[in-house]
Motif scaffolding. Structure first.
Motif, mmCIF file in Angstrom:
data_model
loop_
_atom_site.group_PDB
_atom_site.id
_atom_site.type_symbol
_atom_site.label_atom_id
_atom_site.label_comp_id
_atom_site.label_asym_id
_atom_site.label_seq_id
_atom_site.Cartn_x
_atom_site.Cartn_y
_atom_site.Cartn_z
ATOM 1 N N ARG A 97 0.858 -1.186 0.000
ATOM 2 C CA ARG A 97 0.000 0.000 0.000
ATOM 3 C C ARG A 97 0.889 1.229 0.000
ATOM 4 O O ARG A 97 1.779 1.364 0.844
ATOM 5 C CB ARG A 97 -0.889 0.008 1.244
ATOM 6 N N SER A 98 0.638 2.133 -0.926
ATOM 7 C CA SER A 98 1.433 3.360 -0.990
ATOM 8 C C SER A 98 0.514 4.504 -1.378
ATOM 9 O O SER A 98 -0.210 4.421 -2.371
ATOM 10 C CB SER A 98 2.558 3.216 -2.017
ATOM 11 N N GLU A 99 0.518 5.556 -0.582
ATOM 12 C CA GLU A 99 -0.307 6.718 -0.885
ATOM 13 C C GLU A 99 0.392 7.984 -0.416
ATOM 14 O O GLU A 99 1.215 7.963 0.495
ATOM 15 C CB GLU A 99 -1.691 6.598 -0.250
ATOM 16 N N ILE A 100 0.071 9.075 -1.096
ATOM 17 C CA ILE A 100 0.640 10.371 -0.763
ATOM 18 C C ILE A 100 -0.390 11.159 0.041
ATOM 19 O O ILE A 100 -1.549 11.271 -0.356
ATOM 20 C CB ILE A 100 1.024 11.158 -2.031
ATOM 21 N N LYS A 101 0.024 11.682 1.193
ATOM 22 C CA LYS A 101 -0.870 12.473 2.031
ATOM 23 C C LYS A 101 -0.291 13.871 2.220
ATOM 24 O O LYS A 101 0.921 14.042 2.323
ATOM 25 C CB LYS A 101 -1.072 11.807 3.391
ATOM 26 N N THR A 102 -1.191 14.836 2.264
ATOM 27 C CA THR A 102 -0.789 16.221 2.486
ATOM 28 C C THR A 102 -0.735 16.509 3.977
ATOM 29 O O THR A 102 -1.635 16.114 4.724
ATOM 30 C CB THR A 102 -1.774 17.192 1.801
ATOM 31 N N SER A 103 0.312 17.180 4.417
ATOM 32 C CA SER A 103 0.477 17.487 5.831
ATOM 33 C C SER A 103 -0.672 18.363 6.329
ATOM 34 O O SER A 103 -1.129 19.266 5.614
ATOM 35 C CB SER A 103 1.803 18.206 6.057
ATOM 36 N N PRO A 104 -1.166 18.129 7.561
ATOM 37 C CA PRO A 104 -2.203 19.007 8.152
ATOM 38 C C PRO A 104 -1.752 20.462 8.244
ATOM 39 O O PRO A 104 -2.575 21.362 8.364
ATOM 40 C CB PRO A 104 -2.412 18.419 9.550
ATOM 41 N N LEU A 105 -0.438 20.686 8.145
ATOM 42 C CA LEU A 105 0.090 22.046 8.203
ATOM 43 C C LEU A 105 -0.441 22.899 7.058
ATOM 44 O O LEU A 105 -0.625 24.111 7.205
ATOM 45 C CB LEU A 105 1.628 21.988 8.150
ATOM 46 N N VAL A 106 -0.725 22.261 5.905
ATOM 47 C CA VAL A 106 -1.207 23.007 4.740
ATOM 48 C C VAL A 106 -2.550 23.654 5.037
ATOM 49 O O VAL A 106 -2.790 24.825 4.723
ATOM 50 C CB VAL A 106 -1.317 22.063 3.520
ATOM 51 N N GLU A 107 -3.450 22.893 5.663
ATOM 52 C CA GLU A 107 -4.767 23.443 6.017
ATOM 53 C C GLU A 107 -4.626 24.533 7.075
ATOM 54 O O GLU A 107 -5.281 25.576 7.006
ATOM 55 C CB GLU A 107 -5.681 22.326 6.526
ATOM 56 N N PHE A 108 -3.757 24.286 8.050
ATOM 57 C CA PHE A 108 -3.594 25.242 9.146
ATOM 58 C C PHE A 108 -3.052 26.580 8.631
ATOM 59 O O PHE A 108 -3.454 27.646 9.090
ATOM 60 C CB PHE A 108 -2.655 24.650 10.198
#
Length: 584
Positions: free
Chosen positions: A74-85
């Motif tokens: 399983r491999s997926e790219i996730k965006t850091s919560p810092l972007v929303e903050f």
């Protein structure tokens, strides 16, 4: 083992599946590794059953290698919560995306299917429904050196259901950890293995966490040894108490319990013995970091300081609840900055106790859902706890039944009862005593000339009963050890009830703590008995006399008190050996 696995590591695993070209001494000297090994139930044979989201993974089979099996990645790219903050900030040129990679290798040994997982996401790929829930736990029990335990996770039922992790810098026996072996639920443990040929370190719950010389060449043998250890009864010699409350692995029984849980939440079921439902985080938390709990997101989401079913049920559609829905709802545990510390499912936060009766048998089976896992209470253990509670003496106090029309509530009961015998007892209800650095403590509800601290509660569920037990325990400890508390209590007592204190701290042997509760049913829920027994031991250990008084609840004459029978819910096999009605 590191928390994150890279694509390179996955291919390293692929490369080590075949060691045909390696020198002989490299083949024989397997490196020391730590692996997580899981066992599937006997009936499970298809990969599609073993994995969640089966179609989403990269797959490669290795039928002809030294450890035949199939690798799922399983491999997926996730965006850091810092972007929303930091939305609105110029974040161009910054790489704020992270790759989450995990892998699971499925293979068969002695007609049983196993899995080893890699990376943060690896074990989440497995279908928890079809795993043997106590594989790692039982193998650890049977292979650990009992005098070299390093860590114990247990659930304490002392007053509030608490998840506790006790760790020791030096390996030690169970007696050195903060666990009451006949009252606590042991969930997992880890330490040094007794047989160094099998492993150096072992531990686990569902999965077996093993540190040993491991390679694809000897992994099948290790799994066969682990399976033998799982099927062994060796733990009964050294950890017999560990299975007082045991995992419920029968799928049909768990399906039945799940149906009853959903009935209870929907409000569509009527039970002869009312189940109890509370919420608790599934893992031990550092509460200095916890600000509160939240369900949902957006402007309407509220962070609550405590995790209570009273507010949670208002945030979900209880009428259409299902097990899948409970698993999909996440409880956000927020830190002081509003960041999610953990997001366990609501399913794993439920603590639910229910009694089931078997056809043709007089004694109930008590089941409890804790941390997303169903447990069954051993009948010998039930007998042991029941006998211990029966030894608690009945209080000799002139209390009457609770009359709903006359008394209305506990406040009214305490006032009317004290006024009826003013020379014998005084009303101390809601007269809080504040201690340095602590919240207010209620010494008792009624205090008598015979030095009896009477705690009164109408039983509306385990939560209310536990509150009363907690009140007595906290008050008893303060009265025993805090001279300032004793002085403030004496100031609140009327003249004829003043304590004759020759020393700053009174002798607990001269005082009695009475638990008086209103409940028409003659018995208590099983885990309320454990809570009561724990407090009883603590208080008698301090020197107090402790007693119990059950009083009836009188209903107004124009109201019916009959309880409707519950019909079997749809979807339940009429031939099932369990039925809902619990006999006491």
């Amino acid at each position: 083992m590191r928390d994150r696995v890279t694509d390179t590591e996955v291919f390293d695993f692929h490369d080590c599946l075949t060691d045909k070209d390696q020198p002989k001494h490299v083949k024989e000297a397997a490196p020391t590794r730590t692996l997580s090994i899981y066992l599937f139930q006997k009936s499970v044979k298809a990969h599609r059953e073993m994995l969640r989201n089966y179609d989403l993974y990269q797959t490669r089979s290795f039928p002809n290698e030294i450890l035949p099996g199939t690798l799922f990645i399983r491999s997926e790219i996730k965006t850091s919560p810092l972007v929303e903050f930091l939305s609105g900030f110029d974040l161009s040129g910054l790489n704020l995306r992270t790759q989450v990679t995990g892998a699971a290798y499925l293979f068969e040994v002695e007609n049983r299917w196993f899995a080893i997982t890699f990376g943060q996401a690896g074990h989440h790929m497995l279908n928890d429904t079809y795993l043997v829930q106590d594989f790692g736990f039982k193998v650890a029990l049977n292979s650990l050196d009992p005098e070299k335990i390093k860590c114990i996770d247990h659930c304490s039922f002392d007053v509030n259901q608490r998840n506790v992790r006790d760790q020791s810098a030096l390996a030690a026996g169970v007696e050195h950890f903060g666990i009451e072996t006949d009252l606590d639920l042991l969930k997992s443990l880890a330490g040094r293995a007794e047989n160094s040929e099998f492993a150096t370190q072992v531990g686990g719950r569902k999965g077996l966490r093993i540190t040993s010389r491991l390679s694809p060449r000897n992994l099948a043998k290790k799994c066969a040894e682990a399976l033998n250890l799982y099927n062994s009864d060796r733990h009964k010699e050294r950890f017999e108490w560990a299975y007082n409350i045991q995992y419920e692995n029968d799928r049909e029984t768990k399906d039945l319990l799940n149906d009853y849980l959903c009935d209870y939440i929907r409000g569509t079921g009527t039970f002869e013995n009312e189940p109890t439902l509370v919420l608790s985080p599934p893992e031990a938390l550092d509460y200095e970091l916890v600000q509160g709990y939240q369900i949902g997101s957006g402007k309407t989401a509220v962070c609550h300081p405590e995790l209570h079913w009273d507010w949670v049920k208002n945030h979900i559609d209880t009428h259409s609840i299902s097990i899948d829905r409970l698993k999909s709802i996440h409880v956000k545990i927020k830190d002081n900055d509003g960041v999610d510390l953990k997001k366990p499912s609501l399913w794993k936060c439920l603590v639910f106790e229910i009694n089931l009766s078997k056809e043709g048998e007089l004694q109930d089976d008590v089941h409890m859902l804790i941390g997303g896992q169903w447990y069954k209470v051993c009948r010998d253990y039930m007998t042991q706890i029941n006998r211990a509670v029966q030894q608690i003496p009945e209080a000799n106090v002139p209390l009457t039944a609770f009359d709903k029309k006359l008394h209305v509530d506990e406040k009214g009961y305490n006032r009317i009862t004290a006024n009826a015998a003013p020379s014998y007892m005084t009303n101390m209800d809601r007269k809080l005593i504040y201690r340095t650095g602590a919240t207010g403590v209620e010494a008792c509800d009624l205090f008598t000339r015979q030095n009896q601290f009477i705690h009164v509660k109408r039983f509306t569920g385990s939560k209310s009963f536990n509150h009363m037990v907690s009140q007595g325990l906290v008050s008893g400890k303060a009265f025993h050890a805090d001279a300032n508390f004793v002085e403030k209590l004496n100031d609140k007592l009327p003249a004829r009830f003043k304590l004759n204190l020759s020393e700053p701290l009174p002798n607990a042997k001269n005082y009695e703590i009475v638990y008086a509760f209103f409940r028409n049913e003659p018995d208590l829920p099983f885990f309320s008995k454990i809570v009561l027994l724990s407090a009883y031991r603590h208080l008698t250990g301090l020197g107090y006399k402790v007693s119990l008084k059950r009083l009836d609840v009188r209903e107004p004459l124009n109201r019916s008190t009959t309880t409707a029978k519950h019909s079997r819910p749809r979807g339940i096999n009429p031939g099932t050996s369990y039925r809902r009605h619990a006999r006491r």
